[in-house]
Design a protein around this motif. Structure first.
Motif, mmCIF file in Angstrom:
data_model
loop_
_atom_site.group_PDB
_atom_site.id
_atom_site.type_symbol
_atom_site.label_atom_id
_atom_site.label_comp_id
_atom_site.label_asym_id
_atom_site.label_seq_id
_atom_site.Cartn_x
_atom_site.Cartn_y
_atom_site.Cartn_z
ATOM 1 N N THR A 169 56.761 34.207 24.167
ATOM 2 C CA THR A 169 56.668 34.097 25.628
ATOM 3 C C THR A 169 56.932 35.448 26.286
ATOM 4 O O THR A 169 56.227 35.855 27.216
ATOM 5 N N ASP A 170 57.958 36.147 25.808
ATOM 6 C CA ASP A 170 58.270 37.467 26.370
ATOM 7 C C ASP A 170 57.114 38.438 26.162
ATOM 8 O O ASP A 170 56.763 39.219 27.067
ATOM 9 N N GLU A 171 56.506 38.393 24.974
ATOM 10 C CA GLU A 171 55.394 39.299 24.695
ATOM 11 C C GLU A 171 54.205 38.990 25.595
ATOM 12 O O GLU A 171 53.542 39.893 26.109
ATOM 13 N N PHE A 172 53.933 37.698 25.823
ATOM 14 C CA PHE A 172 52.847 37.307 26.727
ATOM 15 C C PHE A 172 53.119 37.815 28.141
ATOM 16 O O PHE A 172 52.224 38.349 28.817
ATOM 17 N N GLN A 173 54.372 37.682 28.604
ATOM 18 C CA GLN A 173 54.726 38.155 29.944
ATOM 19 C C GLN A 173 54.595 39.675 30.044
ATOM 20 O O GLN A 173 54.160 40.206 31.071
ATOM 21 N N ARG A 174 54.974 40.388 28.983
ATOM 22 C CA ARG A 174 54.831 41.851 29.001
ATOM 23 C C ARG A 174 53.364 42.247 29.168
ATOM 24 O O ARG A 174 53.024 43.131 29.948
ATOM 25 N N ARG A 175 52.483 41.581 28.423
ATOM 26 C CA ARG A 175 51.049 41.904 28.514
ATOM 27 C C ARG A 175 50.502 41.586 29.904
ATOM 28 O O ARG A 175 49.741 42.355 30.486
ATOM 29 N N LEU A 176 50.896 40.435 30.427
ATOM 30 C CA LEU A 176 50.391 40.009 31.730
ATOM 31 C C LEU A 176 50.851 40.968 32.828
ATOM 32 O O LEU A 176 50.066 41.381 33.691
ATOM 33 N N ILE A 177 52.133 41.345 32.795
ATOM 34 C CA ILE A 177 52.668 42.250 33.821
ATOM 35 C C ILE A 177 52.038 43.636 33.683
ATOM 36 O O ILE A 177 51.684 44.272 34.683
ATOM 37 N N SER A 178 51.886 44.119 32.463
ATOM 38 C CA SER A 178 51.277 45.437 32.245
ATOM 39 C C SER A 178 49.839 45.475 32.763
ATOM 40 O O SER A 178 49.420 46.437 33.419
ATOM 41 N N GLU A 179 49.071 44.398 32.506
ATOM 42 C CA GLU A 179 47.687 44.344 32.982
ATOM 43 C C GLU A 179 47.646 44.274 34.507
ATOM 44 O O GLU A 179 46.821 44.935 35.153
ATOM 45 N N ALA A 180 48.555 43.481 35.110
ATOM 46 C CA ALA A 180 48.591 43.381 36.579
ATOM 47 C C ALA A 180 48.945 44.713 37.212
ATOM 48 O O ALA A 180 48.359 45.120 38.218
ATOM 49 N N LEU A 181 49.910 45.430 36.634
ATOM 50 C CA LEU A 181 50.289 46.742 37.165
ATOM 51 C C LEU A 181 49.129 47.730 37.050
ATOM 52 O O LEU A 181 48.866 48.516 37.962
ATOM 53 N N THR A 182 48.426 47.684 35.924
ATOM 54 C CA THR A 182 47.293 48.580 35.738
ATOM 55 C C THR A 182 46.203 48.314 36.757
ATOM 56 O O THR A 182 45.664 49.222 37.385
ATOM 57 N N GLN A 183 45.861 47.029 36.957
ATOM 58 C CA GLN A 183 44.817 46.672 37.908
ATOM 59 C C GLN A 183 45.246 46.979 39.341
ATOM 60 O O GLN A 183 44.401 47.270 40.188
ATOM 61 N N ALA A 184 46.564 46.919 39.619
ATOM 62 C CA ALA A 184 47.070 47.204 40.970
ATOM 63 C C ALA A 184 47.372 48.679 41.158
ATOM 64 O O ALA A 184 47.967 49.058 42.168
ATOM 65 N N ASP A 185 46.950 49.519 40.186
ATOM 66 C CA ASP A 185 47.211 50.957 40.244
ATOM 67 C C ASP A 185 48.703 51.229 40.417
ATOM 68 O O ASP A 185 49.120 52.090 41.171
ATOM 69 N N PHE A 186 49.520 50.431 39.698
ATOM 70 C CA PHE A 186 50.966 50.604 39.609
ATOM 71 C C PHE A 186 51.687 50.385 40.947
ATOM 72 O O PHE A 186 52.742 50.932 41.189
ATOM 73 N N ASN A 187 51.083 49.578 41.798
ATOM 74 C CA ASN A 187 51.728 49.156 43.043
ATOM 75 C C ASN A 187 52.420 47.822 42.768
ATOM 76 O O ASN A 187 51.783 46.797 42.550
#
Length: 527
Positions: free
Chosen positions: A474-492
């Motif tokens: 679960t933690d690994e899934f959350q890490r991937r999801l948050i990392s992808e969201a940050l990337t798509q949001a240009d780290f905002n």
């Protein structure tokens, strides 16, 4: 539905006035619209020539931001642009909706049932459109006409402010300039926009903004297929020479015995086969820009001639006794390490230093976090137009497959993959107006295993190791999801929080617990 309250309008205008930048103001506007009017998606688009370009969207797939909507190809958008008042389309309207099948979180091909468009006019000029769509039939019927007129005026004022105080106005004016025939042909043939919002692309675009208006000769370096020619054309079109020709030369394709004639021209009788006078590329580019692609392939003798032209602004055609004065800006491109070539004696050091006053590095696709989605949308729209398809979309599983690939051939390879996949998808469904590109259409990419065909979110995450416990997985899934969201949001962080439907403070606390850290260079570290 009742008329907009005074407090609603006050909150809307204050929010727009306090926006940090154009992107923030546009998103605040869409937030206010969705709070006031129930809808499944809303889009703000600016008009540039005969095309509507997305500025901000909510409720639509992210690749939609990379699409460009030619008004003549979308009858609903055409009707909105030609109207002086808000336009509401009946639920049974036969005209195709440009956003059918592009609704966020819906991989199935759901058609829109309610559609409304507001033409954004400032004085006599149409600046763009605001569109609202809903899956609920007749969702917009009870909204008072006066409320929509007020909303149109606020949105138009916001867009006008952005056009006045940002580069949007410069881009809009630039597209109106009458280009020379050679320049116009290349511009329309190969496209004219650098698609990408990654930190690597933003850094390159900042460099282009600095160097383009200057008269410096520029060295553009990067791997094969990254788009060096598009960068050169962008520099030319942002320069004071944009009304003059941009002449292209592929240095690697010129036979060594013809290099001097090709670049500097010749007179009749200068050598066997010279049956007439011929202008060289330098003379053709006089007053404009000369793009020397693959300059590292030129022989040393030709390099010395180019150096003389740069030093003295003079050329001497083959067989001519006198020199000619020229005014040319050089943009040179290479995929070689010219510094290493100089050390090896294959490239002149003095020419290298003349060209590398302000070198421009074009990043490879694997360094452009988040850009593949936008590029896929942009290339899908081009493929749709070429193939005559009403709507062309891509499965989320297929998009994830593209994002996970290393792209050794860069943007050029991505373009070929998208075009090939679009052809296959159309062949599978030749009579359907909406065609979807799947992982099967993309096929096996070099150096990868066969893509998985995913049918559910559970299957999408089967790449997780099965030997992990539930908490660790679960933690690994959350890490991937948050990392992808940050990337798509240009780290905002705030924008990423909106995508994940989380409060910004809760998101940062969760990221800290998971060991996710964003560095000052916009790299994501995981502990």
């Amino acid at each position: 539905m009742p008329d907009f309250s005074i407090s609603t309008l006050v909150d809307m205008t204050i929010g727009l006035a306090s926006g940090l930048n154009d992107e923030d103001r546009f998103n605040r506007l869409l937030d206010a619209v969705r709070k006031t009017i129930q809808c499944d998606c809303v889009a703000l688009m600016s008009l540039q020539k005969e095309t509507l370009i997305p500025l901000a969207m909510q409720g639509l797939t992210r690749d939609t931001m990379g699409r460009r909507f030619l008004i003549a190809e979308h009858p609903r958008l055409e009707q909105i642009c030609h109207s002086s008042a808000p336009v509401r389309f009946n639920a049974d309207c036969p005209l195709p909706d440009p956003f059918d099948g592009l609704l966020l979180d819906h991989d199935d091909d759901l058609p829109m049932h309610s559609c409304m468009g507001l033409p954004l006019r400032f004085g006599d000029s149409l600046l763009g459109v605001l569109t609202l769509d809903s899956l609920t039939p007749n969702a917009f019927e009870r909204i008072p006409e006066r409320s929509l007129e007020v909303l149109s005026a606020i949105a138009a004022s916001t867009l006008k402010m952005a056009l006045t105080f940002s580069q949007l106005e410069a881009q809009a004016k630039q597209t109106q300039l009458r280009l020379e025939e050679l320049n116009e042909e290349a511009w329309e043939r190969d496209g004219s926009e650098l698609i990408g919002q990654s930190s690597a692309m933003q850094a390159m675009k900042s460099d282009l903004d600095v160097v383009a208006p200057s008269q410096f000769n520029i060295l553009i370096h990067g791997e094969t297929g990254v788009g060096k020619e598009l960068v050169a054309r962008t520099i030319h079109h942002q320069s004071a020479r944009r009304r003059q020709p941009l002449i292209y030369v592929n240095c690697a394709a010129i036979p060594e015995n013809l290099v001097e004639s090709e670049l500097f021209g010749h007179v009749k009788g200068a050598f066997t086969g010279a049956d007439r006078d011929r202008m060289g590329k330098f003379a053709l580019a006089n007053g404009g820009t000369l793009f020397l692609d693959e300059i590292g392939e030129l022989p040393l003798a030709a390099q010395s001639k180019i150096l003389r032209a740069l030093q003295n602004n003079e050329i001497q055609p083959v067989g001519m006794d006198k020199v000619q004065t020229i005014d040319v800006r050089i943009l040179a491109a290479t995929n070689r390490d010219l510094k290493h070539e100089v050390e090896a004696g294959r490239f002149r050091a003095d020419l290298y230093h003349r060209l590398s006053v302000y070198p421009i590095y074009v990043p490879p696709l694997r360094e452009r976090n988040g850009d593949i989605t936008l590029l896929a949308g942009y290339l899908l729209e081009i493929a749709r137009r070429k193939l005559g398809i009403v709507q062309l979309k891509i499965q989320q599983a297929a998009l994830r497959y593209l994002i996970g690939y290393n792209w050794p051939g860069n943007v050029r390879e991505l373009e070929h993959v998208i075009n090939r996949a679009a052809l296959k998808a159309r062949a599978r469904h030749p009579q359907q107006p909406l065609v979807t590109v799947s992982t099967e259409d993309i096929g096996l990419l070099e150096g990868t295993t066969h893509p998985r065909i995913e049918t559910s979110p559970v299957q999408a995450e089967r790449e997780l190791p099965l030997n992990q416990g539930l908490r660790e997985a679960t933690d690994e899934f959350q890490r991937r999801l948050i990392s992808e969201a940050l990337t798509q949001a240009d780290f905002n962080w705030a924008k990423a929080g909106r995508q994940l439907q989380m409060d910004r403070a809760n998101l940062t606390r969760l990221a800290k617990r998971l060991g996710i850290e964003v560095t000052t260079t916009h790299d994501i570290k995981r502990q």
